[in-house]
Design a protein around this motif. Sequence first.
Motif, PDB file in Angstrom:
ATOM      1  N   LEU A 103      62.069  24.043  32.458  1.00  0.00           N
ATOM      2  CA  LEU A 103      62.311  24.890  31.295  1.00  0.00           C
ATOM      3  C   LEU A 103      63.772  24.920  30.876  1.00  0.00           C
ATOM      4  N   ARG A 104      64.683  24.776  31.805  1.00  0.00           N
ATOM      5  CA  ARG A 104      66.102  24.769  31.437  1.00  0.00           C
ATOM      6  C   ARG A 104      66.419  23.614  30.491  1.00  0.00           C
ATOM      7  N   GLU A 105      65.664  22.544  30.599  1.00  0.00           N
ATOM      8  CA  GLU A 105      65.918  21.360  29.783  1.00  0.00           C
ATOM      9  C   GLU A 105      65.111  21.349  28.491  1.00  0.00           C
ATOM     10  N   HIS A 106      63.972  22.029  28.473  1.00  0.00           N
ATOM     11  CA  HIS A 106      63.050  21.845  27.356  1.00  0.00           C
ATOM     12  C   HIS A 106      62.747  23.103  26.540  1.00  0.00           C
ATOM     13  N   LEU A 107      63.062  24.282  27.051  1.00  0.00           N
ATOM     14  CA  LEU A 107      62.792  25.515  26.301  1.00  0.00           C
ATOM     15  C   LEU A 107      64.114  26.114  25.847  1.00  0.00           C
ATOM     16  N   ASP A 108      64.367  26.053  24.549  1.00  0.00           N
ATOM     17  CA  ASP A 108      65.623  26.546  23.994  1.00  0.00           C
ATOM     18  C   ASP A 108      65.818  28.026  24.324  1.00  0.00           C
ATOM     19  N   GLY A 109      66.983  28.360  24.858  1.00  0.00           N
ATOM     20  CA  GLY A 109      67.307  29.745  25.184  1.00  0.00           C
ATOM     21  C   GLY A 109      66.934  30.167  26.586  1.00  0.00           C
ATOM     22  N   PHE A 110      66.262  29.294  27.336  1.00  0.00           N
ATOM     23  CA  PHE A 110      65.796  29.693  28.669  1.00  0.00           C
ATOM     24  C   PHE A 110      66.957  30.098  29.573  1.00  0.00           C
ATOM     25  N   SER A 111      68.026  29.325  29.574  1.00  0.00           N
ATOM     26  CA  SER A 111      69.158  29.628  30.456  1.00  0.00           C
ATOM     27  C   SER A 111      69.807  30.955  30.108  1.00  0.00           C
ATOM     28  N   VAL A 152      51.572  25.146  22.731  1.00  0.00           N
ATOM     29  CA  VAL A 152      52.743  25.843  22.192  1.00  0.00           C
ATOM     30  C   VAL A 152      53.082  27.015  23.106  1.00  0.00           C
ATOM     31  N   ILE A 153      54.332  27.097  23.501  1.00  0.00           N
ATOM     32  CA  ILE A 153      54.840  28.202  24.314  1.00  0.00           C
ATOM     33  C   ILE A 153      55.875  28.939  23.479  1.00  0.00           C
ATOM     34  N   ARG A 154      55.606  30.203  23.173  1.00  0.00           N
ATOM     35  CA  ARG A 154      56.560  31.011  22.410  1.00  0.00           C
ATOM     36  C   ARG A 154      56.984  32.201  23.267  1.00  0.00           C
ATOM     37  N   PRO A 155      58.197  32.187  23.842  1.00  0.00           N
ATOM     38  CA  PRO A 155      58.670  33.316  24.645  1.00  0.00           C
ATOM     39  C   PRO A 155      59.153  34.457  23.750  1.00  0.00           C
ATOM     40  N   TRP A 156      59.523  35.570  24.371  1.00  0.00           N
ATOM     41  CA  TRP A 156      59.856  36.775  23.610  1.00  0.00           C
ATOM     42  C   TRP A 156      61.074  36.601  22.717  1.00  0.00           C
ATOM     43  N   TRP A 157      61.982  35.679  23.040  1.00  0.00           N
ATOM     44  CA  TRP A 157      63.197  35.547  22.228  1.00  0.00           C
ATOM     45  C   TRP A 157      62.994  34.673  21.000  1.00  0.00           C
ATOM     46  N   GLY A 158      61.798  34.078  20.809  1.00  0.00           N
ATOM     47  CA  GLY A 158      61.460  33.496  19.520  1.00  0.00           C
ATOM     48  C   GLY A 158      61.517  31.997  19.390  1.00  0.00           C
ATOM     49  N   SER A 159      62.050  31.273  20.372  1.00  0.00           N
ATOM     50  CA  SER A 159      62.037  29.816  20.280  1.00  0.00           C
ATOM     51  C   SER A 159      60.644  29.298  20.634  1.00  0.00           C
ATOM     52  N   ARG A 160      60.440  28.006  20.499  1.00  0.00           N
ATOM     53  CA  ARG A 160      59.143  27.415  20.846  1.00  0.00           C
ATOM     54  C   ARG A 160      59.344  26.145  21.664  1.00  0.00           C
ATOM     55  N   LEU A 161      58.418  25.930  22.581  1.00  0.00           N
ATOM     56  CA  LEU A 161      58.271  24.633  23.231  1.00  0.00           C
ATOM     57  C   LEU A 161      56.910  24.101  22.808  1.00  0.00           C
ATOM     58  N   VAL A 162      56.912  22.964  22.107  1.00  0.00           N
ATOM     59  CA  VAL A 162      55.676  22.359  21.614  1.00  0.00           C
ATOM     60  C   VAL A 162      55.461  21.048  22.364  1.00  0.00           C
TER      61      VAL A 162
END
Length: 349
Positions: free
Chosen positions: A43-51, A80-90
């Motif tokens: 997730l650190r590499e592929h989900l924006d904002g994870f870090s 599609v993964i949408r976390p609480w901060w609003g970015s997406r991993l597709v």
Amino acid sequence: MIDLAVKRNRDSWEFSIDRSDLRGNFAIHVLDQGGTSLLTLPLREHLDGFSRFAHLTTAGMSWQQQILSYFIELGQTYLVIRPWWGSRLVVSLDDLMPVADKNVDHELTQFERSVVIAELKKISSELHAGKSPAEDRSTKTVKFTLDSCLYLPGVLDLVETIPTLQELEKHCFIQGSRSEETAIPEVELKLCCGRRFVQNSLRRLGVKPRYPTYVVVDEESGYAELNCKDRRESQLVFDIRRDAAVREIFMRLGTPDYIERGGERFDGQKYVRWMLRYEIDAESPYTLLIYLNRDRDQAVRCVKYSPPFWVGPDLFPAEHSLIKHDGGTVISFIDDLENGTFAGEITEL
């Protein structure tokens, strides 16, 4: 905490719930029908904002609160993964690779809006029928929770849900509350978790909440429960002295929206610093933090933050986010309140 995993099931996909060996919450896994890994995405590499927004706990990384995850067919199958901060991993499940969401952003947004609107109607119907809404609202193709449904209207700008949210705000959602009896001496409070998410959504949609976030369990304690409208539109907030007793604060302002805490050293010893946080819904809204003494029975400092914290975590633009999934603060980063990074105005009262 267990990693999020999806699994092929003949000609469809499902969220896997039987891979407790995938622990840590650092990655997303795509598995074949037999459970063999087809793809692992750190997730650190592929989900924006994870870090920035996920933070480490003793059980692993905490980030899945208010998550909305789903499968959708748009010429091919996407996860599609949408976390609480609003970015997406597709993730393209046909090609087994992450893809940019810009080409399907409109379709994904419309789907997310429709899911939340429909589920809010179900929750409202359940409450009217005298039922307690289930916390897990997941289906075979959508993974989300009750809190996700209450939180996302403000993020997705669902103005059409305002009447439903106002109706839901009346309910305490006490079954999802945490006891705060140790926070303030002489009074036992219950945090209405669901109501807090509803109120954050209402504020972002331009509507003032009307009910207290904390309810007093012991009605004989003498503490008032002024509703939000009475409290926020009054001038009582300006009458709070720096040395005011907590009892006086509660009588004037009602129960707080948050009870915050952070570490602090005093005479060489570390202790917990407690703060009462009020979201003041004035014409120009702001957040009021009332710092308490070590005994938690008297104010020692009152600070006004404008814009208010509910605007979002970007008010504290650090490498880590002080604001967490429920709008509260992360205890490890509490020093960010005064390190000069707040993107607004801080006023001592």
